[in-house]
Scaffold this motif. Structure first.
Motif, mmCIF file in Angstrom:
data_model
loop_
_atom_site.group_PDB
_atom_site.id
_atom_site.type_symbol
_atom_site.label_atom_id
_atom_site.label_comp_id
_atom_site.label_asym_id
_atom_site.label_seq_id
_atom_site.Cartn_x
_atom_site.Cartn_y
_atom_site.Cartn_z
ATOM 1 N N PHE A 146 0.811 -1.206 0.000
ATOM 2 C CA PHE A 146 0.000 0.000 0.000
ATOM 3 C C PHE A 146 0.850 1.265 0.000
ATOM 4 O O PHE A 146 0.365 2.347 -0.237
ATOM 5 N N ARG A 147 2.117 1.109 0.332
ATOM 6 C CA ARG A 147 2.908 2.306 0.546
ATOM 7 C C ARG A 147 4.088 2.456 -0.381
ATOM 8 O O ARG A 147 4.423 3.543 -0.819
ATOM 9 N N MET A 198 3.945 6.522 -6.790
ATOM 10 C CA MET A 198 2.753 7.270 -7.132
ATOM 11 C C MET A 198 2.758 8.535 -6.289
ATOM 12 O O MET A 198 3.270 8.546 -5.176
ATOM 13 N N PRO A 199 2.197 9.623 -6.807
ATOM 14 C CA PRO A 199 2.060 10.805 -5.953
ATOM 15 C C PRO A 199 1.139 10.443 -4.787
ATOM 16 O O PRO A 199 0.294 9.565 -4.911
ATOM 17 N N LYS A 200 1.365 11.067 -3.655
ATOM 18 C CA LYS A 200 0.534 10.738 -2.492
ATOM 19 C C LYS A 200 -0.254 11.938 -2.012
ATOM 20 O O LYS A 200 0.113 13.078 -2.251
ATOM 21 N N PHE A 201 -1.314 11.642 -1.305
ATOM 22 C CA PHE A 201 -2.165 12.688 -0.764
ATOM 23 C C PHE A 201 -2.160 12.527 0.739
ATOM 24 O O PHE A 201 -2.599 11.508 1.252
ATOM 25 N N TYR A 202 -1.651 13.499 1.429
ATOM 26 C CA TYR A 202 -1.613 13.367 2.881
ATOM 27 C C TYR A 202 -2.834 14.005 3.499
ATOM 28 O O TYR A 202 -3.396 14.948 2.978
ATOM 29 N N VAL A 203 -3.175 13.526 4.663
ATOM 30 C CA VAL A 203 -4.198 14.186 5.463
ATOM 31 C C VAL A 203 -3.632 14.355 6.850
ATOM 32 O O VAL A 203 -3.283 13.372 7.497
ATOM 33 N N GLU A 206 0.678 12.125 10.628
ATOM 34 C CA GLU A 206 0.722 10.677 10.751
ATOM 35 C C GLU A 206 0.119 10.314 12.097
ATOM 36 O O GLU A 206 0.372 10.965 13.117
ATOM 37 N N MET C 26 -5.172 7.756 3.699
ATOM 38 C CA MET C 26 -4.368 8.946 3.425
ATOM 39 C C MET C 26 -3.576 9.376 4.649
ATOM 40 O O MET C 26 -2.439 9.824 4.526
ATOM 41 N N GLN C 27 -4.164 9.200 5.826
ATOM 42 C CA GLN C 27 -3.419 9.493 7.058
ATOM 43 C C GLN C 27 -2.156 8.654 7.166
ATOM 44 O O GLN C 27 -1.168 9.073 7.752
ATOM 45 N N ARG C 28 -2.194 7.446 6.615
ATOM 46 C CA ARG C 28 -1.027 6.568 6.654
ATOM 47 C C ARG C 28 -0.132 6.748 5.426
ATOM 48 O O ARG C 28 0.751 5.939 5.179
ATOM 49 N N ARG C 29 -0.432 7.742 4.603
ATOM 50 C CA ARG C 29 0.399 8.073 3.438
ATOM 51 C C ARG C 29 0.434 6.971 2.384
ATOM 52 O O ARG C 29 1.483 6.719 1.772
ATOM 53 N N PHE C 30 -0.667 6.287 2.196
ATOM 54 C CA PHE C 30 -0.737 5.292 1.143
ATOM 55 C C PHE C 30 -0.769 5.994 -0.206
ATOM 56 O O PHE C 30 -1.200 7.134 -0.316
ATOM 57 N N ASP C 31 -0.325 5.279 -1.258
ATOM 58 C CA ASP C 31 -0.420 5.857 -2.592
ATOM 59 C C ASP C 31 -1.871 5.739 -3.092
ATOM 60 O O ASP C 31 -2.695 5.061 -2.480
ATOM 61 N N PRO C 32 -2.225 6.439 -4.181
ATOM 62 C CA PRO C 32 -3.627 6.491 -4.606
ATOM 63 C C PRO C 32 -4.280 5.119 -4.781
ATOM 64 O O PRO C 32 -5.434 4.932 -4.392
ATOM 65 N N GLY C 34 -3.443 2.422 -3.211
ATOM 66 C CA GLY C 34 -3.628 1.945 -1.840
ATOM 67 C C GLY C 34 -4.880 2.538 -1.216
ATOM 68 O O GLY C 34 -5.643 1.844 -0.544
#
Lengths: 210, 210, 210
Positions: A146-147, A198-203, A206, C26-32, C34
């Motif tokens: 997933f990462r 892949m580009p990532k989207f943070y929220v 952590e 997204m909080q865990r910084r998974f890629d799209p 994921g």
């Protein structure tokens, strides 16, 4: 001949994943039966979930081939543990081939059940990825797929190309099969080699629990 | 009489695992419904996976016996939590009996479905071990059965002895059943008492993520 | 009309859980991919386990509606990630509605299969809770539902009230349905707002591995 090709593909995928499971379990210092069990779950996990979803007989339950192959692979991995460093690259290539092989097999099983092509890609991805996911859960890790690395992404791209080529070209089925398996292996290998991500989207931040 | 023995065995195994699940959940400070749910999953997890793999009706869904037994056991465990220290040994014995009982039941269900003996041992091991594995996953631990104690090993040995005795001797079925259940309990008890461990094969360093 | 209401309920529940899965990933910084996969598993996990247990066709495999809804929701969540803070409350409400909606749908599927009412409540709870449990396992967290908030408890109370009202009153089915969904949402909302907690039973010390 097509049947035989599928069978060879399935055996190779099984060996690949059994090796990746065995090494992961040995890294965590599991005992030999633990190693065999993790090898088994990594190999058959994805296909088992697929068969349960399709409500067809689970593929490893009605003959001994898969169980024997996994058992021998796990034993072999334990014996050759010492040469693991030289093995790292081999292991990665095997794991990538397992991914490609199982994805295409899962996709085909979906097509045989007359499911919608998109659902077939989902099934292929489940077949390719779930063994590794369950392995990582049992080892108490966040499934890396997933990462890091283009993992599920490779399955989805490979599956889509398979469906397009099978539908819109006159290439033989076996050729399309081998081509897309190699495509998945290539995407994954290049992704790891050149650190594609892949580009990532943070929220927010952590999660502290992590 | 044989049917009745099987039923008694299944109830005892269910109680054993429900207790082990309840205590593990209370150690993690789960609320009462959490305790009941973990007790439930620990008890029925292995058998549920077995029944899904066999594609037979899931054993706890068609009457209330199992659910009631688990519920009462979980309530009982919460009430008697204070006397837990004196319980440690009892709990261990119960867990070992659960393992033996469920392994043999799973193996027999495989034989009834005309599966190959080796696959039956795999099914028995799944029935005995998966409840505890799922419990440990939900509690976010590495399933201990892979690392400590002779756990899956006891299932596999017990299952093999069962098949050998059932095939090559004239002992009655019920007797073989009770004998192998006791054998599994004995192997596990002696393993814990004398710190038996399987030899292990290490690869590289322990993963830092652990 | 009743069919349509069920369909609307299922879509809303799916959207709710897909959003909660996407944000967690997204909080865990998974890629799209994921994020899409976690959204998918969170949404369909509970219903998939329910359908496997009931041995009926898995609900998302035979048309594209659910997959499309989940995909669009995951994309939407990634695009609107920046406004997440304002989203927190909306997300919570959605998650609570998902819980209520899925619980009642699961319960009804059990009734349709002529299972005992208690088993139906268990099925409803599984449908409501398992998606979130699998999500938390994949993110390597202890499923929160076991420790905080009145989560499974809300399902069990809502399911019981549904069965009582459907059996002992003359209210229409749709009305009972909506009423109990709102009841589950209300219990959960009030529980979080006023920090309701179930009393807990501890055993010994917290496990050091935690």
């Amino acid at each position: 001949m097509h049947e035989q090709l599928n069978f060879v593909i399935e055996i190779l995928g099984t060996i690949s994943f059994a090796m990746s499971g065995s090494f992961a379990a040995m890294q965590r210092r599991f005992d030999p039966f633990g190693v065999v069990i993790i090898a088994f779950i990594t190999s058959v996990g994805g296909g088992t979930v697929r068969d349960l979803l399709l409500d067809v007989p689970v593929f490893w339950m009605h003959d001994l081939t898969m169980c024997s192959v996994i058992f021998v692979t796990a034993i072999f991995s334990m014996i050759f543990k010492s040469i693991e460093k030289n093995f790292q690259v081999t292991l990665f290539i095997f794991d990538s081939f397992g991914l490609g092989l199982f994805t295409i097999i899962g996709l085909q099983k979906g097509l045989n059940a007359n499911l919608h092509p998109v659902i077939c890609i989902v099934l292929g991805t489940i077949t390719g990825c779930f063994g590794g996911i369950i392995r990582d859960i049992l080892l108490n890790k966040i499934p890396l797929i997933f990462r890091k690395e283009i993992y599920a992404t490779a399955c989805i791209i490979g599956g889509s190309v398979f469906l397009l080529l099978a539908k819109f070209t006159t290439l033989t089925y076996s050729f399309v099969q081998i081509l897309t398996i190699l495509l998945i292996v290539a995407i994954r290998t290049l992704a790891v080699k050149y650190h594609w991500e892949m580009p990532k989207f943070y929220v927010g931040k952590e999660n502290s629990e992590m």
